[in-house]
Design a protein around this motif. Structure first.
Motif, PDB file in Angstrom:
ATOM      1  N   ILE A  53      40.999  -3.569 -12.211  1.00 47.30           N
ATOM      2  CA  ILE A  53      40.160  -2.412 -11.858  1.00 47.30           C
ATOM      3  C   ILE A  53      39.237  -2.807 -10.706  1.00 47.30           C
ATOM      4  CG2 ILE A  53      38.271  -0.922 -12.672  1.00 47.30           C
ATOM      5  CD1 ILE A  53      39.429  -1.320 -15.533  1.00 47.30           C
ATOM      6  N   GLY A  54      39.236  -1.991  -9.672  1.00 46.07           N
ATOM      7  CA  GLY A  54      38.288  -2.175  -8.576  1.00 46.07           C
ATOM      8  C   GLY A  54      37.505  -0.887  -8.399  1.00 46.07           C
ATOM      9  N   SER A  66      42.581 -13.484  -6.881  1.00 48.99           N
ATOM     10  CA  SER A  66      42.730 -12.147  -7.462  1.00 48.99           C
ATOM     11  C   SER A  66      42.504 -12.289  -8.973  1.00 48.99           C
ATOM     12  CB  SER A  66      44.149 -11.632  -7.176  1.00 48.99           C
ATOM     13  OG  SER A  66      44.610 -10.804  -8.216  1.00 48.99           O
ATOM     14  N   THR A  67      41.686 -11.432  -9.534  1.00 46.71           N
ATOM     15  CA  THR A  67      41.461 -11.520 -10.986  1.00 46.71           C
ATOM     16  C   THR A  67      42.769 -11.237 -11.744  1.00 46.71           C
ATOM     17  OG1 THR A  67      40.732  -9.213 -11.037  1.00 46.71           O
ATOM     18  CG2 THR A  67      39.007 -10.904 -10.913  1.00 46.71           C
ATOM     19  N   ASN A  68      43.610 -10.342 -11.210  1.00 49.82           N
ATOM     20  CA  ASN A  68      44.898 -10.077 -11.872  1.00 49.82           C
ATOM     21  C   ASN A  68      45.777 -11.330 -11.869  1.00 49.82           C
ATOM     22  OD1 ASN A  68      44.241  -7.367 -12.280  1.00 49.82           O
ATOM     23  ND2 ASN A  68      46.288  -6.666 -11.719  1.00 49.82           N
ATOM     24  N   GLY A  87      40.224   2.074  -7.909  1.00 48.59           N
ATOM     25  CA  GLY A  87      41.680   1.950  -8.022  1.00 48.59           C
ATOM     26  C   GLY A  87      42.051   1.059  -9.197  1.00 48.59           C
TER      27      GLY A  87
HETATM   28  C1  BTN Z   1      44.733   0.333  -5.844  1.00 48.26           C
HETATM   29  O1  BTN Z   1      45.296   0.009  -4.788  1.00 48.26           O
HETATM   30  O2  BTN Z   1      44.331   1.475  -5.993  1.00 48.26           O
HETATM   31  C2  BTN Z   1      44.547  -0.663  -6.950  1.00 48.26           C
HETATM   32  C3  BTN Z   1      43.373  -1.537  -6.692  1.00 48.26           C
HETATM   33  C4  BTN Z   1      43.120  -2.549  -7.790  1.00 48.26           C
HETATM   34  C5  BTN Z   1      42.092  -3.567  -7.366  1.00 48.26           C
HETATM   35  C6  BTN Z   1      41.665  -4.451  -8.491  1.00 48.26           C
HETATM   36  S1  BTN Z   1      40.269  -5.442  -8.086  1.00 48.26           S
HETATM   37  C7  BTN Z   1      40.451  -6.373  -9.536  1.00 48.26           C
HETATM   38  C8  BTN Z   1      41.940  -6.538  -9.785  1.00 48.26           C
HETATM   39  N1  BTN Z   1      42.433  -7.740  -9.161  1.00 48.26           N
HETATM   40  C9  BTN Z   1      43.227  -7.480  -8.117  1.00 48.26           C
HETATM   41  O3  BTN Z   1      43.743  -8.331  -7.376  1.00 48.26           O
HETATM   42  N2  BTN Z   1      43.400  -6.149  -8.002  1.00 48.26           N
HETATM   43  C10 BTN Z   1      42.693  -5.428  -9.033  1.00 48.26           C
END
Ligand code: BTN
Length: 255
Positions: free
Chosen positions: A138-139, A18-20, A119
């Motif tokens: 951000i995705g 995950s980038t986060n 999202g």
């Molecule tokens: C949502 O559920 O609306 C939030 C989605 C966020 C997705 C992004 S993709 C890049 C970043 N790294 C992650 O693990 N999640 C966010």
């Protein structure tokens, strides 16, 4: 507009869990400069809101985390950051889909009609009264045609326009909007940010149906308070505030 903020050249990975999570790990182990961006082609454990999995086929979509240090905000103003990031994604989507179908579904989903194209997952590091870091995940669904997970209503830009997009160009457009909107926050343009956010909000000032627990009710979104709670005026003209996940939108499927 004058930009007070620029993002750094993105650090690109073919695959990450995950980038986060990667950004959070980096922050814990070394000094990460504000404006650092991590991009992945694929995430094996992409995180969505409420512990959901964020689905994305390899090299089809934008998956990024931006590290910000919004020390000029009090932690109680976190929702202001949420507003500018939502607006940057809204601006981005409007750049490709130039009509009224684009909106922000409170608090921070980007919708085209009644489907979700983007999202945001912001993970904050706060110590005492200091807003030290925000990892802004951000995705945005760009070129993926079919979605297999049980996400309720995903859609991509390609689903709408039939076009295939260059992800690097998409990133450049997004980065520009992120820089502009975050600069507005640095400049203290809260009034403009707030009115832009409300004017982009799905079902703002429109009689709509909602569900709280098992109860369905109709009401009108009249605003969002300073803590990000959604304000809905019910049929008795009483305005109630709702937390994220406390209220569910019953989406209008008449499009
Ligand atoms: C949502 O559920 O609306 C939030 C989605 C966020 C997705 C992004 S993709 C890049 C970043 N790294 C992650 O693990 N999640 C966010």
């Amino acid at each position: 507009m004058n930009k007070l903020f620029t993002l750094r050249k993105p650090i690109h990975f073919i695959s990450l869990s995950s980038t986060n999570d990667y950004a959070l790990k980096q922050i814990k182990t070394e000094n990460v400069i504000e404006g650092t961006v991590f991009i992945a082609d694929f995430q094996s454990k992409g995180k969505g809101q409420s512990n959901n999995y964020w689905e994305s086929e390899p090299a089809k979509n934008l998956l990024i985390s931006v590290v910000l240090c919004p020390k000029f905000l009090h932690p109680s103003q976190q929702f202001d950051l949420n507003k500018v990031i939502s607006l940057a994604l809204y601006d981005f989507t409007k750049d490709f889909i130039k009509d009224e179908s684009v909106s922000i579904k409170w608090p921070n989903d980007i919708y085209i009609n009644n489907k979700k194209v983007g999202g945001i997952l912001i993970e904050n590091i706060i110590s005492g009264n200091l807003f030290e870091y925000a990892v802004v995940g951000i995705g945005i669904n760009i070129n993926q045609s079919v979605f297999r997970s049980n996400a309720p209503n995903p859609i991509s830009l390609k689903n709408i326009t039939g076009k295939t997009y260059d992800l690097n160009e998409c990133y450049m457009v997004l980065a520009d909007f992120l820089e502009i909107r975050y600069s507005q926050l640095i400049l203290g343009q809260q009034n403009k940010i707030h009115s832009d956010y409300l004017n982009s909000l799905l079902y703002y000032n429109t009689l709509s149906n909602f569900r709280k627990n098992e109860e369905i009710f109709s009401g009108t979104i009249t605003g969002v308070n300073e803590f990000g709670k959604l304000l809905i005026k019910n049929n008795d003209n009483i305005i109630e505030d709702f937390d994220f996940k406390e209220v569910e939108f019953l989406l209008n499927h008449s499009f």
